[in-house]
Design an enzyme around this catalytic site. Structure first.
Site, short mmCIF file in Angstrom:
data_model
loop_
_atom_site.label_atom_id
_atom_site.label_comp_id
_atom_site.label_asym_id
_atom_site.label_seq_id
_atom_site.Cartn_x
_atom_site.Cartn_y
_atom_site.Cartn_z
N SER A 13 -2.39 1.89 -6.16
CA SER A 13 -3.09 0.75 -5.57
C SER A 13 -4.45 1.13 -5.02
O SER A 13 -5.25 0.26 -4.67
CB SER A 13 -2.25 0.15 -4.44
N CYS A 105 6.22 -9.27 -5.86
CA CYS A 105 5.25 -8.41 -6.55
C CYS A 105 5.96 -7.16 -7.09
O CYS A 105 5.75 -6.76 -8.24
CB CYS A 105 4.13 -8.03 -5.60
N CYS A 202 -1.42 -8.18 0.78
CA CYS A 202 -2.73 -7.71 0.34
C CYS A 202 -3.72 -8.84 0.08
O CYS A 202 -4.93 -8.65 0.23
CB CYS A 202 -2.57 -6.86 -0.92
#
Length: 380
Positions: A13, A105, A202
């Site tokens: 990420s 996710c 996020c």
């Protein structure tokens, strides 16, 4: 002579955890290929230093790949993110539920799409920077376990991944503390070793979920003022919009009462927020949606477990009653406060995650049904 190197697809990420995880595997001799999912474009949004998956974060992931000498690919995943994470997030809030999109996710993108991409690269394992462990048990089955560092444990967020993915997963940080992870990053010369930690959600870098839904995503559901009601359906005032409230909330109600009031339920159908005393928040149990089991077969009737109803909730002893439709009724040994529709209920046996599912509704004392205030509240 040692055998061939394990071929690993490492999800990165741009944060310190996923970067160090990939770097440690490279150091151990694995043939690592990094992949970063470009989930969202922050080009028009003010950035927070705690945001992840930004363009700067992608550059940080590239920096780790260059330093450790492995390739990195950036995969456009915004369409899948919108359909399978963002839209359910909006639908849940508009429906009076409090969602946990990180689990979606992980389920659909990191341990769904990326597992499928492993075939293209001939990868044997998928690695992430999650704080959790996977082990093969004596009976040959696989288990998802809590991290050694309980303060950083992320097994709750991984509950929805498929059981069949467990043999193909690596969590290099599962036995480490955050301090140890940063020290490894510093030792390996990674520039992100002291990078500020990203927040859980996020795509809302400033933490203002309701504001983000309206300003950035054009959400109009749940954005009309309506009544505050007590459990007897008496109107106590007017709320701002239901997307601003969640079960257990005390602050920001703006109501005057003889004792503190808390949100007991959010009734999206009637655009009402039901409030009551702290004692009224307690629930002896809950019912889930169809469960995802991280074991070869679902457990039997009356299985004992510890159940977490929120990410930071202390797991509470309970008895599980699986239903024919795949859902689970949970009965706590002691009532739990603020059982909220939307988040996961995750079932543990010691360190092992047995399974779990999203909470559909709490139970009320003396019944086997939902709290009536969640379904019959109406303005007078």
């Amino acid at each position: 002579m040692s055998g061939p190197a394990t071929i690993v697809l490492a999800a990165m990420s741009g944060g310190v955890d996923s970067g160090v995880a990939a770097a440690l595997l490279t150091e151990q001799g694995c043939a690592v290929t990094g992949v970063t999912l470009k989930l969202w474009c922050y080009g028009k949004s003010p950035l927070s230093p705690r945001a992840c998956c930004t363009l700067d974060a992608i550059e940080d992931a590239r920096g780790v790949a260059r330093a450790m000498g492995f390739p990195l690919f950036v995969v456009e995943a915004e369409e899948g993110f919108r359909a399978r994470v963002l839209q359910p997030f909006l639908d849940a809030y508009a429906g009076g539920r409090t969602p946990y999109p990180c689990a979606l996710c992980n389920q659909h993108l990191k341990f769904g799409d990326l597992v499928a991409r492993m075939e293209l690269l001939g990868a044997e394992k998928l690695a992430t920077g999650h704080y959790a462990r996977v082990e093969r048990l004596a009976d040959g089955s696989w288990a998802l376990l809590r991290a050694a560092d309980r303060e950083k444990d992320q097994s709750y967020a991984l509950e929805l991944i498929p059981y069949d993915a467990l043999p193909r997963v690596l969590f290099p940080l599962g036995g480490l503390s955050k301090h140890e992870v940063r020290e490894h990053g510093r030792r390996l010369g990674l520039t992100l070793w002291d990078k500020v930690e990203s927040q859980d959600l996020c795509f809302v870098p400033d933490g203002d979920y309701a504001g983000y839904m309206v300003r950035n995503l054009g959400e109009t559901r749940g954005t009309t003022p309506g009544p505050f009601l007590d459990a007897a359906r008496r109107k106590l005032g007017t709320h701002r919009r239901i997307i601003h409230y969640t079960v257990g909330q005390r602050r920001g109600l703006g109501l005057v009462a003889s004792e503190p009031l808390y949100v007991l339920a959010v009734d999206a159908e009637r655009n009402a927020v039901v409030v009551g005393t702290k004692a009224e928040l307690d629930a002896p149990g809950l019912v889930t949606a169809p469960a995802n089991w991280l074991m070869p077969a679902p457990p039997g009737e009356g299985t004992r477990a510890e159940v977490k109803i929120r990410y930071h909730h202390a797991a509470a002893p309970a008895t599980l009653h699986p239903r024919e439709d795949g859902s689970v009724e949970v009965r706590f040994d002691e009532p739990q406060t603020a059982v909220t529709p939307g988040p996961l209920a995750v079932f543990y046996d010691g360190d092992r995650v047995l399974g779990g599912a999203s909470i559909t509704h709490p139970l009320r004392v003396g019944t086997r049904g939902p709290l009536p205030i969640a379904s019959v509240a109406a303005a007078s």
